[in-house]
Design a protein around this motif. Sequence first.
Motif, PDB file in Angstrom:
ATOM      1  N   ASP A  69       0.873  -1.175   0.000  1.00 49.19           N
ATOM      2  CA  ASP A  69       0.000   0.000   0.000  1.00 49.19           C
ATOM      3  C   ASP A  69       0.909   1.224   0.000  1.00 49.19           C
ATOM      4  O   ASP A  69       1.929   1.243   0.683  1.00 49.19           O
ATOM      5  N   ARG A  70       0.520   2.216  -0.749  1.00 48.31           N
ATOM      6  CA  ARG A  70       1.330   3.437  -0.831  1.00 48.31           C
ATOM      7  C   ARG A  70       0.833   4.446   0.207  1.00 48.31           C
ATOM      8  O   ARG A  70      -0.377   4.625   0.348  1.00 48.31           O
ATOM      9  N   PHE A  71       1.757   5.070   0.904  1.00 51.16           N
ATOM     10  CA  PHE A  71       1.395   6.132   1.861  1.00 51.16           C
ATOM     11  C   PHE A  71       2.030   7.421   1.353  1.00 51.16           C
ATOM     12  O   PHE A  71       3.247   7.568   1.361  1.00 51.16           O
ATOM     13  N   LEU A  72       1.207   8.323   0.874  1.00 49.84           N
ATOM     14  CA  LEU A  72       1.732   9.560   0.292  1.00 49.84           C
ATOM     15  C   LEU A  72       1.603  10.711   1.279  1.00 49.84           C
ATOM     16  O   LEU A  72       0.500  11.046   1.707  1.00 49.84           O
ATOM     17  N   LEU A  73       2.740  11.289   1.604  1.00 51.95           N
ATOM     18  CA  LEU A  73       2.751  12.451   2.484  1.00 51.95           C
ATOM     19  C   LEU A  73       2.712  13.707   1.613  1.00 51.95           C
ATOM     20  O   LEU A  73       3.699  14.073   0.995  1.00 51.95           O
ATOM     21  N   SER A  74       1.534  14.338   1.544  1.00 55.41           N
ATOM     22  CA  SER A  74       1.409  15.565   0.741  1.00 55.41           C
ATOM     23  C   SER A  74       2.240  16.687   1.317  1.00 55.41           C
ATOM     24  O   SER A  74       2.684  17.569   0.599  1.00 55.41           O
ATOM     25  N   ILE A  75       2.324  16.674   2.608  1.00 53.30           N
ATOM     26  CA  ILE A  75       2.812  17.819   3.367  1.00 53.30           C
ATOM     27  C   ILE A  75       4.275  17.576   3.747  1.00 53.30           C
ATOM     28  O   ILE A  75       4.583  16.944   4.766  1.00 53.30           O
ATOM     29  N   GLY A  76       5.154  18.133   2.872  1.00 54.29           N
ATOM     30  CA  GLY A  76       6.582  17.891   3.064  1.00 54.29           C
ATOM     31  C   GLY A  76       7.070  18.287   4.447  1.00 54.29           C
ATOM     32  O   GLY A  76       7.965  17.650   5.009  1.00 54.29           O
ATOM     33  N   THR A 122       7.742  13.558  -3.208  1.00 58.44           N
ATOM     34  CA  THR A 122       8.425  14.748  -2.708  1.00 58.44           C
ATOM     35  C   THR A 122       7.368  15.805  -2.371  1.00 58.44           C
ATOM     36  O   THR A 122       6.451  16.042  -3.164  1.00 58.44           O
ATOM     37  N   GLY A 123       7.497  16.384  -1.195  1.00 56.38           N
ATOM     38  CA  GLY A 123       6.506  17.370  -0.762  1.00 56.38           C
ATOM     39  C   GLY A 123       7.079  18.776  -0.866  1.00 56.38           C
ATOM     40  O   GLY A 123       8.046  19.020  -1.569  1.00 56.38           O
ATOM     41  N   GLY A 124       6.477  19.695  -0.149  1.00 57.23           N
ATOM     42  CA  GLY A 124       6.988  21.072  -0.149  1.00 57.23           C
ATOM     43  C   GLY A 124       5.947  22.025  -0.677  1.00 57.23           C
ATOM     44  O   GLY A 124       5.478  22.896   0.042  1.00 57.23           O
ATOM     45  N   SER A 125       5.580  21.842  -1.946  1.00 55.37           N
ATOM     46  CA  SER A 125       4.528  22.671  -2.505  1.00 55.37           C
ATOM     47  C   SER A 125       3.189  21.998  -2.186  1.00 55.37           C
ATOM     48  O   SER A 125       2.928  20.878  -2.645  1.00 55.37           O
ATOM     49  N   LEU A 126       2.388  22.659  -1.389  1.00 55.85           N
ATOM     50  CA  LEU A 126       1.165  22.023  -0.875  1.00 55.85           C
ATOM     51  C   LEU A 126       0.097  21.890  -1.954  1.00 55.85           C
ATOM     52  O   LEU A 126       0.048  22.656  -2.914  1.00 55.85           O
ATOM     53  N   GLY A 127      -0.769  20.890  -1.784  1.00 58.51           N
ATOM     54  CA  GLY A 127      -1.929  20.761  -2.669  1.00 58.51           C
ATOM     55  C   GLY A 127      -1.739  19.784  -3.812  1.00 58.51           C
ATOM     56  O   GLY A 127      -2.586  19.713  -4.698  1.00 58.51           O
ATOM     57  N   HIS A 128      -0.627  19.037  -3.806  1.00 61.52           N
ATOM     58  CA  HIS A 128      -0.381  18.135  -4.929  1.00 61.52           C
ATOM     59  C   HIS A 128      -0.556  16.659  -4.593  1.00 61.52           C
ATOM     60  O   HIS A 128      -0.703  15.826  -5.480  1.00 61.52           O
ATOM     61  N   GLY A 129      -0.514  16.337  -3.316  1.00 62.50           N
ATOM     62  CA  GLY A 129      -0.509  14.917  -2.926  1.00 62.50           C
ATOM     63  C   GLY A 129      -1.738  14.160  -3.394  1.00 62.50           C
ATOM     64  O   GLY A 129      -1.632  13.031  -3.883  1.00 62.50           O
ATOM     65  N   SER A 154      -3.177  17.933   4.814  1.00 55.18           N
ATOM     66  CA  SER A 154      -3.448  18.795   5.972  1.00 55.18           C
ATOM     67  C   SER A 154      -4.681  19.654   5.719  1.00 55.18           C
ATOM     68  O   SER A 154      -5.134  19.808   4.584  1.00 55.18           O
ATOM     69  N   ASP A 155      -5.196  20.226   6.800  1.00 56.54           N
ATOM     70  CA  ASP A 155      -6.355  21.111   6.624  1.00 56.54           C
ATOM     71  C   ASP A 155      -5.961  22.363   5.834  1.00 56.54           C
ATOM     72  O   ASP A 155      -6.771  22.914   5.094  1.00 56.54           O
ATOM     73  N   GLY A 156      -4.702  22.792   5.940  1.00 56.62           N
ATOM     74  CA  GLY A 156      -4.245  23.917   5.123  1.00 56.62           C
ATOM     75  C   GLY A 156      -4.356  23.602   3.636  1.00 56.62           C
ATOM     76  O   GLY A 156      -4.634  24.483   2.820  1.00 56.62           O
ATOM     77  N   GLU A 157      -4.163  22.350   3.282  1.00 58.40           N
ATOM     78  CA  GLU A 157      -4.242  21.954   1.855  1.00 58.40           C
ATOM     79  C   GLU A 157      -5.663  21.992   1.318  1.00 58.40           C
ATOM     80  O   GLU A 157      -5.861  21.936   0.102  1.00 58.40           O
ATOM     81  N   GLY A 191      -2.295  31.019  11.242  1.00 64.37           N
ATOM     82  CA  GLY A 191      -3.312  30.984  12.289  1.00 64.37           C
ATOM     83  C   GLY A 191      -4.243  29.798  12.115  1.00 64.37           C
ATOM     84  O   GLY A 191      -3.869  28.777  11.533  1.00 64.37           O
ATOM     85  N   LYS A 192      -5.456  29.952  12.627  1.00 66.12           N
ATOM     86  CA  LYS A 192      -6.416  28.838  12.578  1.00 66.12           C
ATOM     87  C   LYS A 192      -6.940  28.636  11.158  1.00 66.12           C
ATOM     88  O   LYS A 192      -7.343  29.612  10.504  1.00 66.12           O
ATOM     89  N   SER A 193      -7.035  27.392  10.722  1.00 62.52           N
ATOM     90  CA  SER A 193      -7.545  27.104   9.370  1.00 62.52           C
ATOM     91  C   SER A 193      -8.966  27.634   9.205  1.00 62.52           C
ATOM     92  O   SER A 193      -9.319  28.149   8.143  1.00 62.52           O
ATOM     93  N   THR A 194      -9.773  27.519  10.273  1.00 66.02           N
ATOM     94  CA  THR A 194     -11.164  27.966  10.158  1.00 66.02           C
ATOM     95  C   THR A 194     -11.259  29.498  10.062  1.00 66.02           C
ATOM     96  O   THR A 194     -12.299  30.033   9.698  1.00 66.02           O
ATOM     97  N   ASP A 195     -10.180  30.224  10.416  1.00 64.78           N
ATOM     98  CA  ASP A 195     -10.177  31.679  10.262  1.00 64.78           C
ATOM     99  C   ASP A 195      -9.625  32.111   8.895  1.00 64.78           C
ATOM    100  O   ASP A 195      -9.681  33.292   8.553  1.00 64.78           O
ATOM    101  N   MET A 196      -9.023  31.188   8.159  1.00 63.69           N
ATOM    102  CA  MET A 196      -8.411  31.536   6.854  1.00 63.69           C
ATOM    103  C   MET A 196      -9.435  31.266   5.759  1.00 63.69           C
ATOM    104  O   MET A 196     -10.257  32.096   5.441  1.00 63.69           O
TER     105      MET A 196
END
Length: 284
Positions: A69-76, A122-129, A154-157, A191-196
Amino acid sequence: MNDGSRDIRGSNTSLERRAWEIRRNALLMGEVQGQGYIGQALGIADVLAVSYFHALKHRPDDPEWEARDRFLLSIGHYAIALYAALIEAGVLPEDEIETYGMDDSRMPMSGMAAYSPGMEITGGSLGHGLGIAVGMCLGLKRKENPAFVYNLLSDGELGEGSTWEAVMSASQHKLDNLIAIVDFNNQQADGKSTDMLCAEPLEDKWAAFGWHVQRVDGNSIPELVAAFDAARNLEASQPRAIICQTTMCKGIPFLESREITHFIRVEADEWAKARGILDAEMPA
Ligand SMILES: Cc1ncc(C[n+]2csc(CCOP(=O)(O)OP(=O)(O)O)c2C)c(N)n1
Ligand SMILES: [Mg+2]
């Protein structure tokens, strides 16, 4: 499920203990640099314990095993957390902890596939995983490989448009071999994701896009085990999401109570204090 061929603690080790070891490895790595994404590693340790010691089929001595099974970490930036788990799993050696973040280390501060065994992307740039995960799921299906792809994002993604494109394509292609794990720590760099860009109501959004959704306490091992099992065993042609509510810096109260936890500096004398708190709570 993993065959545990390099399992130094033995396969009867509790998931609580695995999570504890992951937190301990992360603190040791954090101390090497004196700062970093420690809060994420402490927060996600339970999810990683359940992933690597309950859910994933993998072979620690053969990280490229075709049927894994592959485990992809989006968040470098969460790499410290994944190294901590890969060390506990025996994929990376414990004695490389002291090289964390150094030149030529196999454990750079941001996750890079070419550097570390077990780091699938490879991570770093968010939103690709999640987009990469969709492609991998399609490829596995074409090859009639029954492996699952787990993507930790992540919730930021969730503020990245590319994530939602991937959410839509996963359900368009009925990717029942895809499990997205969202670390909902309600925190991002500013800050908080829910505030962004607030992504609530999260279950409704993912469900509207055709996903099977569960929302759990991401620091509760029993809840995680039940959710990971349900996601895997679901008999429906749908991708699956597990939204994990976690607490940044979980387990170390004086760090949990900090106002800013995205990237933390821990003073030299505080590392021993943090380790002491953890050591006093070591599960069997
Ligand atoms: C495309 C992109 N935009 C911005 C960044 C800068 N960045 C790095 S971490 C981060 C926070 C993202 O949110 P999340 O992963 O939820 O943060 P955490 O929970 O780790 O605090 C940002 C904006 C990036 N790496 N990639
Ligand atoms: Mg976050």
